[in-house]
Design an enzyme around this catalytic site. Structure first.
Site, PDB file in Angstrom:
ATOM      1  N   HIS A  75       0.840  -1.206   0.000  1.00 36.83           N
ATOM      2  CA  HIS A  75       0.000   0.000   0.000  1.00 36.83           C
ATOM      3  C   HIS A  75       0.874   1.255   0.000  1.00 36.83           C
ATOM      4  CE1 HIS A  75      -2.918   3.016   1.314  1.00 36.83           C
ATOM      5  NE2 HIS A  75      -2.142   3.272   2.343  1.00 36.83           N
ATOM      6  N   ASP A 105       5.421  20.447 -27.288  1.00 36.87           N
ATOM      7  CA  ASP A 105       5.588  19.154 -26.607  1.00 36.87           C
ATOM      8  C   ASP A 105       6.731  19.272 -25.610  1.00 36.87           C
ATOM      9  OD1 ASP A 105       5.735  16.290 -25.977  1.00 36.87           O
ATOM     10  OD2 ASP A 105       4.570  16.025 -27.809  1.00 36.87           O
ATOM     11  N   TRP A 140       7.335   0.468   3.921  1.00 36.13           N
ATOM     12  CA  TRP A 140       7.901   1.145   2.743  1.00 36.13           C
ATOM     13  C   TRP A 140       9.279   1.699   3.053  1.00 36.13           C
ATOM     14  CZ3 TRP A 140       8.495   6.385   0.653  1.00 36.13           C
ATOM     15  CH2 TRP A 140       8.420   7.387   1.626  1.00 36.13           C
ATOM     16  N   SER A 170      12.939   6.052 -14.088  1.00 33.65           N
ATOM     17  CA  SER A 170      11.887   6.782 -14.789  1.00 33.65           C
ATOM     18  C   SER A 170      11.771   8.204 -14.271  1.00 33.65           C
ATOM     19  CB  SER A 170      10.565   6.034 -14.616  1.00 33.65           C
ATOM     20  OG  SER A 170       9.493   6.925 -14.689  1.00 33.65           O
ATOM     21  N   SER A 171      11.819   8.346 -12.946  1.00 33.18           N
ATOM     22  CA  SER A 171      11.676   9.679 -12.355  1.00 33.18           C
ATOM     23  C   SER A 171      12.833  10.581 -12.739  1.00 33.18           C
ATOM     24  CB  SER A 171      11.614   9.576 -10.833  1.00 33.18           C
ATOM     25  OG  SER A 171      10.414   8.989 -10.444  1.00 33.18           O
ATOM     26  N   HIS A 254      12.567  12.276   2.902  1.00 37.01           N
ATOM     27  CA  HIS A 254      11.907  13.529   3.239  1.00 37.01           C
ATOM     28  C   HIS A 254      11.672  14.411   2.018  1.00 37.01           C
ATOM     29  CE1 HIS A 254       9.873  16.240   5.734  1.00 37.01           C
ATOM     30  NE2 HIS A 254      10.459  17.181   5.045  1.00 37.01           N
ATOM     31  N   GLU A 256      11.182  13.352  -0.779  1.00 35.83           N
ATOM     32  CA  GLU A 256      10.117  12.648  -1.478  1.00 35.83           C
ATOM     33  C   GLU A 256       8.736  13.157  -1.070  1.00 35.83           C
ATOM     34  OE1 GLU A 256       9.979  10.454  -3.919  1.00 35.83           O
ATOM     35  OE2 GLU A 256       7.853   9.975  -3.737  1.00 35.83           O
ATOM     36  N   TYR A 258       7.980  16.113  -0.276  1.00 35.67           N
ATOM     37  CA  TYR A 258       7.753  17.379  -0.975  1.00 35.67           C
ATOM     38  C   TYR A 258       7.586  17.162  -2.463  1.00 35.67           C
ATOM     39  CZ  TYR A 258       8.694  19.353   3.466  1.00 35.67           C
ATOM     40  OH  TYR A 258       8.613  19.640   4.792  1.00 35.67           O
ATOM     41  N   SER A 269      -2.958  26.207  -6.223  1.00 33.88           N
ATOM     42  CA  SER A 269      -2.788  27.631  -6.506  1.00 33.88           C
ATOM     43  C   SER A 269      -3.548  28.029  -7.772  1.00 33.88           C
ATOM     44  CB  SER A 269      -1.311  27.976  -6.667  1.00 33.88           C
ATOM     45  OG  SER A 269      -0.608  27.691  -5.485  1.00 33.88           O
ATOM     46  N   HIS A 303      14.497  13.907  11.223  1.00 30.41           N
ATOM     47  CA  HIS A 303      13.337  13.974  12.112  1.00 30.41           C
ATOM     48  C   HIS A 303      12.501  12.701  12.028  1.00 30.41           C
ATOM     49  CE1 HIS A 303      11.020  16.275   8.729  1.00 30.41           C
ATOM     50  NE2 HIS A 303      10.952  14.978   8.561  1.00 30.41           N
ATOM     51  N   HIS A 304      12.829  11.824  11.096  1.00 29.44           N
ATOM     52  CA  HIS A 304      12.166  10.515  11.065  1.00 29.44           C
ATOM     53  C   HIS A 304      12.904   9.501  11.928  1.00 29.44           C
ATOM     54  CE1 HIS A 304       9.518  11.677   7.742  1.00 29.44           C
ATOM     55  NE2 HIS A 304      10.541  12.368   7.297  1.00 29.44           N
ATOM     56  N   THR A 329       5.389  27.330   4.852  1.00 30.37           N
ATOM     57  CA  THR A 329       4.123  26.627   4.711  1.00 30.37           C
ATOM     58  C   THR A 329       2.968  27.528   5.143  1.00 30.37           C
ATOM     59  OG1 THR A 329       5.342  24.641   5.288  1.00 30.37           O
ATOM     60  CG2 THR A 329       2.961  24.466   5.225  1.00 30.37           C
ATOM     61  N   LYS A 332       2.067  29.986   2.509  1.00 28.14           N
ATOM     62  CA  LYS A 332       1.231  29.442   1.441  1.00 28.14           C
ATOM     63  C   LYS A 332      -0.236  29.423   1.853  1.00 28.14           C
ATOM     64  CE  LYS A 332       2.556  27.080  -1.760  1.00 28.14           C
ATOM     65  NZ  LYS A 332       3.121  28.092  -2.644  1.00 28.14           N
ATOM     66  N   ARG A 451       1.845   1.740  15.175  1.00 29.66           N
ATOM     67  CA  ARG A 451       1.427   1.497  13.793  1.00 29.66           C
ATOM     68  C   ARG A 451       1.976   0.161  13.304  1.00 29.66           C
ATOM     69  NH1 ARG A 451       5.460   5.457  10.310  1.00 29.66           N
ATOM     70  NH2 ARG A 451       4.685   4.335   8.502  1.00 29.66           N
TER      71      ARG A 451
HETATM   72  C1  HEM Z   1      -8.031   6.798   1.394  1.00 30.15           C
HETATM   73  C2  HEM Z   1      -7.606   5.634   1.549  1.00 30.15           C
HETATM   74  C3  HEM Z   1      -6.461   5.222   2.447  1.00 30.15           C
HETATM   75  C4  HEM Z   1      -6.581   4.358   3.478  1.00 30.15           C
HETATM   76  C5  HEM Z   1      -7.857   3.685   3.958  1.00 30.15           C
HETATM   77  C6  HEM Z   1      -5.266   4.162   4.010  1.00 30.15           C
HETATM   78  C7  HEM Z   1      -4.976   3.316   5.065  1.00 30.15           C
HETATM   79  C8  HEM Z   1      -3.721   3.013   5.509  1.00 30.15           C
HETATM   80  C9  HEM Z   1      -3.411   2.012   6.468  1.00 30.15           C
HETATM   81  C10 HEM Z   1      -4.441   1.121   7.170  1.00 30.15           C
HETATM   82  C11 HEM Z   1      -2.064   2.005   6.634  1.00 30.15           C
HETATM   83  C12 HEM Z   1      -1.273   1.071   7.504  1.00 30.15           C
HETATM   84  C13 HEM Z   1      -1.172   1.549   8.871  1.00 30.15           C
HETATM   85  C14 HEM Z   1      -0.368   0.598   9.671  1.00 30.15           C
HETATM   86  O1  HEM Z   1      -0.756  -0.584   9.842  1.00 30.15           O
HETATM   87  O2  HEM Z   1       0.652   1.048  10.177  1.00 30.15           O
HETATM   88  C15 HEM Z   1      -1.506   2.996   5.783  1.00 30.15           C
HETATM   89  C16 HEM Z   1      -0.162   3.287   5.672  1.00 30.15           C
HETATM   90  C17 HEM Z   1       0.372   4.135   4.717  1.00 30.15           C
HETATM   91  N1  HEM Z   1      -0.314   4.872   3.782  1.00 30.15           N
HETATM   92 FE1  HEM Z   1      -2.324   4.892   3.565  1.00 30.15          FE
HETATM   93  N2  HEM Z   1      -4.358   4.914   3.321  1.00 30.15           N
HETATM   94  C18 HEM Z   1      -5.041   5.581   2.337  1.00 30.15           C
HETATM   95  C19 HEM Z   1      -4.508   6.451   1.416  1.00 30.15           C
HETATM   96  C20 HEM Z   1      -3.150   6.689   1.234  1.00 30.15           C
HETATM   97  C21 HEM Z   1      -2.604   7.525   0.198  1.00 30.15           C
HETATM   98  C22 HEM Z   1      -3.376   8.303  -0.864  1.00 30.15           C
HETATM   99  C23 HEM Z   1      -1.273   7.507   0.335  1.00 30.15           C
HETATM  100  C24 HEM Z   1      -0.334   8.269  -0.583  1.00 30.15           C
HETATM  101  C25 HEM Z   1       0.850   8.597  -0.341  1.00 30.15           C
HETATM  102  C26 HEM Z   1      -0.963   6.651   1.479  1.00 30.15           C
HETATM  103  C27 HEM Z   1       0.312   6.391   1.967  1.00 30.15           C
HETATM  104  C28 HEM Z   1       0.599   5.558   3.004  1.00 30.15           C
HETATM  105  C29 HEM Z   1       1.932   5.252   3.463  1.00 30.15           C
HETATM  106  C30 HEM Z   1       3.242   5.798   2.887  1.00 30.15           C
HETATM  107  C31 HEM Z   1       1.791   4.372   4.534  1.00 30.15           C
HETATM  108  C32 HEM Z   1       2.909   3.792   5.381  1.00 30.15           C
HETATM  109  C33 HEM Z   1       3.231   2.427   4.969  1.00 30.15           C
HETATM  110  C34 HEM Z   1       4.208   1.871   5.926  1.00 30.15           C
HETATM  111  O3  HEM Z   1       3.966   1.931   7.134  1.00 30.15           O
HETATM  112  O4  HEM Z   1       5.237   1.356   5.450  1.00 30.15           O
HETATM  113  N3  HEM Z   1      -2.135   6.174   1.993  1.00 30.15           N
HETATM  114  N4  HEM Z   1      -2.539   3.603   5.087  1.00 30.15           N
HETATM  115 CU   LIG Z   2      10.273  14.118   6.745  1.00 30.27          CU
END
Ligand code: HEM
Ligand SMILES: [Cu+2]
Ligand SMILES: [Cu+2]
Lengths: 532, 290
Positions: A75, A105, A140, A170-171, A254, A256, A258, A269, A303-304, A329, A332, A451
């Protein structure tokens, strides 16, 4: 203006070749957007599975906890690298940088094609990583030693590393393309200080990508050789150090965040200015606020890592440096509000999403100030408070900017006008859903819930149930979005070249809707009137 | 001019007394409602603090919390005002304002001032948490997949493991996912140095009521300290993803009077063999398994 386009020039290839071999910024942008939607379905499904599992204490249906960890990891990766980045950067960036700066283009159209197909391949590799050899359950952040060969034997993590390598390549290619295009191909008269803020945002994002991704690539390569060739960069028993990974990862990680939120700033904007029928308030302040956020964003990574055992002076530095970011911030936020102030605002769906964005971003921003303090972070680090914080400030904010941009530009991209009432309904469902989903997580986190856990002590049941219901409501919002999309594409309500009226002053509104295959074949001149 | 500033200071006093009053009453509320050092249903704030560190964390957090709630409400209020006053019906003619230097300076300077107001107590807290002044004893914590080992280096150096009580063995009144077979026992009102490391992957030893959360990293020894001021049992959970059973390696700390601690030490020394023997045993097992 539409007389500028010469349809007889449109010898576009047909069938699959049009897409597979595409060098057209609009087609490539569309492919990025479609990829993002496909990935959103996968990454969203993973999150719903997680929330359903967490609906009640105890194990519901994910009997293998490793699979939960795989879901968390997949996820996170999919949302970051395959939903938000492809939509905001690859999708809207490709579509609207050339349209907004008045060029036919991108600078390197073939490289553009490579960029897209690398991401597509990366997504496939990443999905495979979730299914082979027990999957990658590392989060992640992929911290070793958990991600090392001892604790994740099998090829899942290697597939994940390769996926990120491809996405990263790609990026980098995309960033080079964007930077070259924006610096060299602006219409005459469009000086840096007259570029739309969206272009500013994309330029800064491209620079952040160019500087941050190689660090990730290096770290990933070191992990790959640790896992497969016996090196010990991160293995303590070979003289390496797991903390080195954390530094490298967050030096990328970090910036990333931004990389994901600057394009969102740009989109918001544009929309706020368009719908207020006013030029953006404090344009230069906005541009340089983004610049300083980008620069300072490179010196706050630790800070992480407040709980990994730094000496106190280091933590003091990172606390103070992180707090500095709150100042631009704030500029903005208040400039957006000031842009709306005195405006004549129509609250169509893009504007609703923009206001939603500002609210979510402020809520996530203030909790960010809390978390910046190394001392207080002892209470919050790795709890659900952090999950709430980053979904507010980053994930859902970015999602809102994607929705906002989509509604804003859908007419330009498809030539059709979306049904306004359905768009507004979709906004309200989503807005209520995400707040129900993430606000209670602040509470659970403050009470101490960690978490990345599949099961939690029974006391946390209440807020988790609310949160899960919020997730289902958000999912209904997601489904509604596809309904809107279907209705729009199959409707016959044509979108005007400029559907938003006098507030929409950027160049994309001067070309037809849908934007013809080739645009700006005659370079527009945007030099200011002599009177000014 | 004078009158004006008087009025301002009065307003300020009113406001600050209001804030401190509400902080105090909320503090009172939660310390009275939840004396337990474990999460409670629908809890929305911190667990009640059991160390000076956690007390200070909460105190500093409250300062930020109220300012932050104020900022969110301010932005929300402005947005509501905008929706009411500046919608296209209420205000058909937009203004052309795009600059206001005074305003721009203000919304740059005020956040800076707020941040400085935060930074001072933040640094104080940080440096206070850093090191014990006069540690009287040492506890060594080792993270393992998926249990904790505790060692008392200056009290006979014995070591024992602390494993989760699985769901099926939980008795009524026990806390699922928080209860362990061997609680780590510490004396009350004693400055204790805590050394932390890990044998396999990273873990994190966290006890919310103590304000402690420290990574345990293989190949490194981290240090922190704790001085618990209330007798009781305190619960925490591993706070760094460490693999399959990450959600199943709780921390339970039993804090007892100094006398009871001495008694416990005696018992524990005989019950848990000294860690030196343990190492030999482990080595033997390791060799056997090879
Ligand atoms: C709207 C629907 C979303 C739901 C229901 C959702 C739910 C969750 C849940 C349940 C977790 C895991 C929490 C855990 O067990 O620690 C999580 C982690 C995370 N989510 Fe989402 N999320 C959503 C949208 C997003 C979006 C749009 C992003 C875009 C960046 C995102 C990025 C992340 C990241 C980076 C993590 C951390 C993964 C990790 O702990 O390695 N989520 N989210
Ligand atoms: Cu950070
Ligand atoms: Cu763990």
């Amino acid at each position: 203006m539409s007389d500028i386009t010469h349809d007889h020039h449109d010898h576009r290839p047909s069938g699959w070749k049009r897409w597979a071999y595409s060098t057209n910024h609009k087609d490539i942008g569309t492919m990025y957007l479609v990829l993002s939607m496909v990935a959103a379905i996968i990454g969203g499904a993973a999150s719903i599975l997680m929330r359903a599992e967490l609906h009640e204490p105890g194990i519901q249906f994910i009997t293998d906890p490793q699979f939960y960890n795989v879901l968390v990891t997949a996820h996170g990766f999919i949302m970051v690298f395959f939903v938000v980045m492809p939509a905001l950067i690859g999708g809207f960036g490709n579509w609207f940088i050339p349209l907004m700066i008045g060029t036919p283009d991108m600078a390197f159209p073939r490289m553009n094609n490579v960029s897209f197909w690398l991401v597509a391949a990366a997504l496939i590799l990443l999905v495979i990583a979730g299914f082979i050899d027990g999957g990658a359950g590392t989060g992640w952040t992929v911290y070793p030693p958990l991600s090392s060969a001892d604790y994740h034997p099998g090829m899942a993590v290697d597939f994940g590393i390769l996926a990120l390598h491809l996405a990263g390549a790609s990026s980098i290619l995309g960033a080079i393309n964007f930077i070259t295009t924006i610096i060299n191909m602006r219409a005459p008269g469009m000086t840096f200080h007259r570029m739309p803020l969206f272009i500013w945002a994309m330029l800064l994002t491209a620079f952040l990508l160019l500087l941050a991704i190689p660090v990730l690539a290096g770290a990933l390569t070191m992990l790959l050789t640790d896992r497969n060739f016996g090196t010990a960069f991160f293995a303590p028993d070979g003289g390496g150090d797991p903390v080195l990974w954390q530094h490298l990862f967050w030096f990328f990680g970090h910036p990333e965040v931004y990389i994901m939120i600057l394009p969102a700033f740009g989109i918001i904007s544009e929309i706020v200015s368009t719908f207020s029928k006013k030029p953006i308030f404090g344009y230069l302040g906005m541009a340089y606020a983004m610049t300083s956020i980008g620069v300072v964003g490179f010196v706050v990574w630790a800070h992480h890592m407040y709980t990994m055992g730094f000496n106190v002076e280091t933590r003091a530095y990172f606390t103070l440096a992180t707090m500095v970011i709150a100042v631009p911030t704030g500029i903005k936020i208040f400039s957006w509000l000031a842009t709306m102030w005195g405006g004549s605002i129509k609250f169509d769906t893009p504007m609703l999403y923009s206001m939603g964005f500002i609210f979510l971003f402020v809520v996530g921003g203030v909790t960010g100030v809390t978390l910046a303090n190394a001392g207080v972070d002892m209470a919050f680090h790795d709890t659900y408070f952090v999950v709430a914080h980053f979904h507010y400030v980053l994930s859902i904010s970015a999602l809102f900017s994607m929705y906002a941009g989509f509604y804003y530009w859908l007419g330009k991209m498809s030539g059709k006008r979306y049904p306004e009432w359905l768009g507004r309904l979709q906004f309200w469902v989503t807005f209520v859903g995400v707040n129900l989903l993430f606000f209670p997580q602040h509470f659970a986190g403050m009470a101490g819930m960690p978490r990345r856990i599949i099961d939690y002590p029974d006391a946390y049941a209440g807020w988790n149930m609310v949160s899960s219901w919020g997730a289902y409501v958000s999912a209904v919002g997601g489904i509604l979005f596809f309904v809107v999309l279907y209705k729009t594409l199959t409707s016959n309500v044509k979108a005007d070249a400029n559907e938003w009226g006098v507030g929409a002053t950027t160049l994309e509104w001067t070309v037809d809707s849908p934007a013809p295959f080739h645009t700006h074949e005659v370079t527009p001149n945007v030099a200011p009137e002599p009177a000014e | 001019m004078k009158k004006n500033s008087n009025l301002l200071s009065k307003i300020y006093q009113k406001f600050s007394s209001l804030v401190s009053l509400s902080v105090a009453s909320i503090c009172l509320l939660w310390t009275q409602v939840s004396h337990a050092a474990e999460p409670t249903p629908w809890q929305w704030y911190f667990q009640s603090p059991a160390t000076p560190v956690m007390e200070q964390i909460i105190e500093f957090h409250n300062l930020m919390f109220f300012v932050e709630v104020g900022i969110v409400l301010l932005v929300l209020g402005l947005m509501v005002y905008i929706v009411v006053k500046f919608n296209s019906k209420a205000n058909p003619e937009p203004t052309k304002t795009t600059h206001n230097t005074a305003l721009e300076v203000l919304w740059t300077v005020i956040p800076i001032v707020i941040l400085i107001v935060f930074a001072v107590p933040s640094m104080k807290l940080l440096f206070f948490m850093e090191k014990a002044q006069n540690p009287e004893m040492t506890l060594k914590v080792t993270g393992n997949q998926w249990y904790w080992s505790y060692q008392y280096p200056d009290n006979g150096n014995f070591e024992f493991d602390s494993n989760i009580i699985p769901d099926e063995d939980i008795k009524p009144g026990q806390r699922r996912l928080l209860e362990v077979d061997n609680q780590v026992v510490l004396p009350v009102n004693t400055e204790i140095k805590v050394l932390l490391t890990a044998r396999d992957v990273m873990h994190n030893w966290a006890v919310p009521a103590f304000g402690i959360k420290m990574d345990t990293i293989p190949g490194r020894i981290n240090e922190t300290w704790v001085k618990v001021t209330k007798i009781g049992t305190y619960y925490g959970q591993c706070s760094e993803l460490c693999g399959v059973a990450h959600s199943r390696m709780p921390i339970a700390v039993k804090v007892v009077s100094k006398e009871d601690f001495k008694k416990w030490l005696k018992k524990a020394k005989s019950e848990f063999a000294s860690s030196d023997d343990n190492e030999v045993l482990k080595l033997a097992q390791f060799k056997k398994s090879k």
